[in-house]
Design a protein around this motif. Structure first.
Motif, PDB file in Angstrom:
ATOM      1  N   SER A 137       0.858  -1.193   0.000  1.00 49.99           N
ATOM      2  CA  SER A 137       0.000   0.000   0.000  1.00 49.99           C
ATOM      3  C   SER A 137       0.886   1.232   0.000  1.00 49.99           C
ATOM      4  O   SER A 137       2.115   1.126   0.166  1.00 49.99           O
ATOM      5  N   GLY A 138       0.262   2.401  -0.126  1.00 48.71           N
ATOM      6  CA  GLY A 138       1.019   3.650  -0.021  1.00 48.71           C
ATOM      7  C   GLY A 138       1.547   3.841   1.393  1.00 48.71           C
ATOM      8  O   GLY A 138       2.669   4.308   1.599  1.00 48.71           O
ATOM      9  N   MET A 139       0.734   3.488   2.397  1.00 51.86           N
ATOM     10  CA  MET A 139       1.193   3.637   3.783  1.00 51.86           C
ATOM     11  C   MET A 139       2.389   2.736   4.043  1.00 51.86           C
ATOM     12  O   MET A 139       3.318   3.107   4.761  1.00 51.86           O
TER      13      MET A 139
ATOM     14  N   ILE B  93       5.448   4.394   2.682  1.00 55.40           N
ATOM     15  CA  ILE B  93       5.976   5.463   3.542  1.00 55.40           C
ATOM     16  C   ILE B  93       6.740   4.854   4.718  1.00 55.40           C
ATOM     17  O   ILE B  93       7.887   5.222   5.006  1.00 55.40           O
TER      18      ILE B  93
ATOM     19  N   TYR C 265      -1.192  13.852   3.615  1.00 53.84           N
ATOM     20  CA  TYR C 265      -2.327  12.928   3.741  1.00 53.84           C
ATOM     21  C   TYR C 265      -2.538  12.581   5.229  1.00 53.84           C
ATOM     22  O   TYR C 265      -1.556  12.406   5.976  1.00 53.84           O
TER      23      TYR C 265
ATOM     24  N   GLU D 196       5.336  16.125   1.057  1.00 53.94           N
ATOM     25  CA  GLU D 196       4.315  15.630   0.120  1.00 53.94           C
ATOM     26  C   GLU D 196       4.000  16.763  -0.842  1.00 53.94           C
ATOM     27  O   GLU D 196       3.748  17.894  -0.424  1.00 53.94           O
TER      28      GLU D 196
ATOM     29  N   ASN E 200      -2.192  16.445  -0.332  1.00 53.77           N
ATOM     30  CA  ASN E 200      -3.594  16.026  -0.271  1.00 53.77           C
ATOM     31  C   ASN E 200      -4.143  16.456   1.091  1.00 53.77           C
ATOM     32  O   ASN E 200      -3.656  15.961   2.100  1.00 53.77           O
TER      33      ASN E 200
ATOM     34  N   ASP F  86       6.579  12.356  -1.221  1.00 54.45           N
ATOM     35  CA  ASP F  86       5.379  11.616  -1.615  1.00 54.45           C
ATOM     36  C   ASP F  86       4.813  12.348  -2.823  1.00 54.45           C
ATOM     37  O   ASP F  86       4.321  13.472  -2.719  1.00 54.45           O
TER      38      ASP F  86
ATOM     39  N   THR G  44       2.466  11.098  -4.970  1.00 60.46           N
ATOM     40  CA  THR G  44       1.285  10.335  -5.394  1.00 60.46           C
ATOM     41  C   THR G  44       0.348  11.136  -6.293  1.00 60.46           C
ATOM     42  O   THR G  44      -0.161  10.632  -7.287  1.00 60.46           O
TER      43      THR G  44
ATOM     44  N   SER H 226       1.603   6.132  -3.469  1.00 59.67           N
ATOM     45  CA  SER H 226       0.435   5.299  -3.230  1.00 59.67           C
ATOM     46  C   SER H 226      -0.060   4.970  -4.635  1.00 59.67           C
ATOM     47  O   SER H 226      -0.794   5.748  -5.246  1.00 59.67           O
TER      48      SER H 226
ATOM     49  N   THR I 263      -2.088   3.002  -5.442  1.00 57.07           N
ATOM     50  CA  THR I 263      -3.546   2.827  -5.343  1.00 57.07           C
ATOM     51  C   THR I 263      -4.285   3.921  -6.109  1.00 57.07           C
ATOM     52  O   THR I 263      -5.404   3.714  -6.568  1.00 57.07           O
ATOM     53  N   LYS I 264      -3.664   5.108  -6.206  1.00 54.51           N
ATOM     54  CA  LYS I 264      -4.371   6.278  -6.692  1.00 54.51           C
ATOM     55  C   LYS I 264      -4.303   6.353  -8.219  1.00 54.51           C
ATOM     56  O   LYS I 264      -4.744   5.439  -8.887  1.00 54.51           O
TER      57      LYS I 264
ATOM     58  N   VAL J  66      -5.340  -1.827  -3.701  1.00 56.19           N
ATOM     59  CA  VAL J  66      -4.395  -0.987  -2.969  1.00 56.19           C
ATOM     60  C   VAL J  66      -2.965  -1.473  -3.212  1.00 56.19           C
ATOM     61  O   VAL J  66      -2.715  -2.674  -3.184  1.00 56.19           O
ATOM     62  N   CYS J  67      -2.056  -0.548  -3.480  1.00 51.05           N
ATOM     63  CA  CYS J  67      -0.652  -0.942  -3.685  1.00 51.05           C
ATOM     64  C   CYS J  67       0.260   0.279  -3.578  1.00 51.05           C
ATOM     65  O   CYS J  67      -0.212   1.415  -3.603  1.00 51.05           O
TER      66      CYS J  67
ATOM     67  N   LEU K 189      -9.194   8.867  -4.351  1.00 49.40           N
ATOM     68  CA  LEU K 189      -8.834   9.866  -5.368  1.00 49.40           C
ATOM     69  C   LEU K 189      -8.021   9.190  -6.457  1.00 49.40           C
ATOM     70  O   LEU K 189      -7.541   8.065  -6.287  1.00 49.40           O
TER      71      LEU K 189
END
Ligand SMILES: Cc1ncc(COP(=O)(O)O)c(C=O)c1O
Length: 476
Positions: free
Chosen positions: A127-129, A132, A159, A204, A208, A233, A235, A255, A257-258, A267-268, A415
């Protein structure tokens, strides 16, 4: 790497090592002499997956294979020992490496380094988290002096999940100090927060949901003058609009995912890093190839790995990234102009608006990649992405009425989708950081975050307009 381990080394291993060194040197030549000469779109479509790979290894499949397998079988103990000592590239166990995630990693490494004179590598994450966490953790190693209070400096405009990871998981639970930068455009503020125990700078951009931005080159130079890296970040921009490593940053977290997975299938994440990092951490492997270090060591031991199915689904979305980011940015610009003129709107944050305070700074960095080679444009073109936020007049009550009246735009904490999606950050993505945290980060309760998709912008505008009228009528 295995050190001082007699059970590992054997004469037979050398045969495998020699074979693989030959393969690696052929791969490096292919990257440097062929792939790095391609345009962005070609790399996004093909990455490192070749006809030869397909025919020799994957039954001719024109799409990268999805290897839903936990582990690789080895020919013999020599090959196994060499693979598990990381002396040859192998898939050994899917928590560590897998052919599907391999192609995903190479595509992202090449796209983030595109156009820059820089060597990059990538480690995929679940995931993005996780990206990080994975990117910052190696710099927070306890030093020789165990009582030393480690710190890092980060933009407070970020975020909500990042704010929580830094302020709760790291500050409260791990005794690591996160020093928030309130005005990321103020270089003196960044500088004043750095001392000898600072491990990295983190920012970031665009952020966001506030659309904060900073001067990457200047902040990277500041970081390097203190022998520490800058982690970004990126993203919201994606490499189609911004490649921080090419401007001096050291590590990028995505992330994926976005916008990279605009279809919204899962999610990735990813960590992409330049080779030969500047850092005050005394670890040669970490410095030489950060992504490989986290892949083979930290993430092997913590396990935040990406599923192969998701890796290939994301690759499929990335193939058309540039044109999607162009379209969605153009649509967003139209929506931003509409909102800016609307009597119910207090303010609009979109970096593309000429009167936005950060417009000029963002315009130095945010370009549609390869627009100058595109028949449609034939010259460099600024594009500012698909994310904007705006504040509705009349406070939270009217904001919620407006939000509840949306018919075409989806209400969701998401998003980067091909479909337009909106949220109210104060009650969703940034709820947990509380009033004080939101005030620090400039997130008022009447702020709406809108991620504009690929629909016709007139339909998005019509939906916003009817929802704003509904809100105006209800409380008047
Ligand atoms: C800028 C940014 N970074 C990181 C994340 C976390 O990503 P993920 O949800 O993939 O864990 C998000 C999620 O919205 C984000 O917007």
């Amino acid at each position: 790497m295995s050190k001082g381990n007699d059970a590992v080394n054997s004469a037979g291993m050398q045969r495998y090592i020699d074979q693989n060194n030959k393969y690696l040197s052929e791969r490096d030549s292919y990257i440097n002499e062929v792939v790095k000469k391609w345009r962005f779109d070609t790399i996004a479509v093909h990455g490192l997956y070749t006809v030869t790979d397909a025919i020799e290894d994957y039954q001719g499949s024109i799409i990268e294979p999805i290897f839903m397998s936990t582990a690789q079988a080895f020919r013999d103990s020599d090959e196994m020992a060499a693979a598990l000592a990381y002396k040859i590239p192998a898939w050994c166990y899917s928590r560590i490496a897998n052919p599907s995630t391999y192609y995903y990693e190479w595509t992202l490494a090449l796209l983030e380094g595109y156009g820059g004179d820089v060597e990059t590598s990538c480690c995929s994450t679940s995931s993005g988290m996780a990206a990080i966490m994975t990117a910052v953790h190696p710099f927070l190693k306890v030093g020789k002096v165990k009582t030393e209070k480690r710190n890092f400096v980060a933009t407070v405009q970020c975020y909500g999940g990042t704010y929580q990871q830094f302020s709760v998981r790291l500050m409260q639970e791990q005794n690591v100090e996160c020093r928030w930068v309130l005005d990321a455009t103020n270089l003196d503020e960044w500088a004043s927060k750095i001392d000898r125990n600072t491990r990295f700078l983190y920012g970031e951009l665009p952020s966001n949901p506030q659309l904060g931005f900073f001067d990457i080159k200047a902040v990277a130079e500041l970081a390097h003058s203190h022998n520490i890296p800058l982690i970004c970040d990126s993203t919201i921009a994606t490499p189609a609009l911004l490649r921080p490593i090419c401007h001096g940053a050291d590590i990028v977290v995505q992330s994926a995912t976005k916008s990279l997975t605009s279809s919204g299938f899962g999610v990735c994440g990813a960590v992409i890093a330049r080779k030969n990092l500047i850092t005050n951490i005394d670890d040669d492997q970490l410095k030489t190839d950060f992504s490989l270090y986290i892949k083979y060591q930290q993430n092997r031991d913590f396990g935040p790995n990406l599923h192969p199915m998701q890796a290939v689904m994301t690759l499929n979305d990335i193939r058309t990234l540039r044109s999607k980011m162009d379209l969605m940015s153009r649509n967003t610009m139209e929506v931003a102009l509409f909102l800016e003129r609307h009597p119910m709107i207090e303010s609009v944050q979109y970096l593309g608006l000429p009167n936005h305070p950060l417009h000029e700074l963002a315009s130095r960095y945010m370009w549609l990649v390869d627009a100058e080679h595109d028949e449609q444009y034939g010259r460099p073109i600024n594009r500012y992405g698909h994310l904007l936020s705006f504040c509705v007049k009349g406070g939270i009550e009217k904001t919620r009425l407006f939000f509840d009246g949306l018919q075409r735009i989806w209400r969701a904490t998401d998003l980067g989708r091909i479909k337009s999606v909106a949220t109210i950050p104060a009650i969703s993505t940034h709820q947990q950081q509380g009033d004080e945290g939101r005030a620090l980060a400039n997130i008022p309760p009447n702020m709406v975050r809108l991620s504009v998709g690929a629909e016709h912008p007139a339909d998005i505008i019509a939906d916003l307009d009817q929802a704003l009228h509904r809100a105006a009528k209800f409380l008047s």
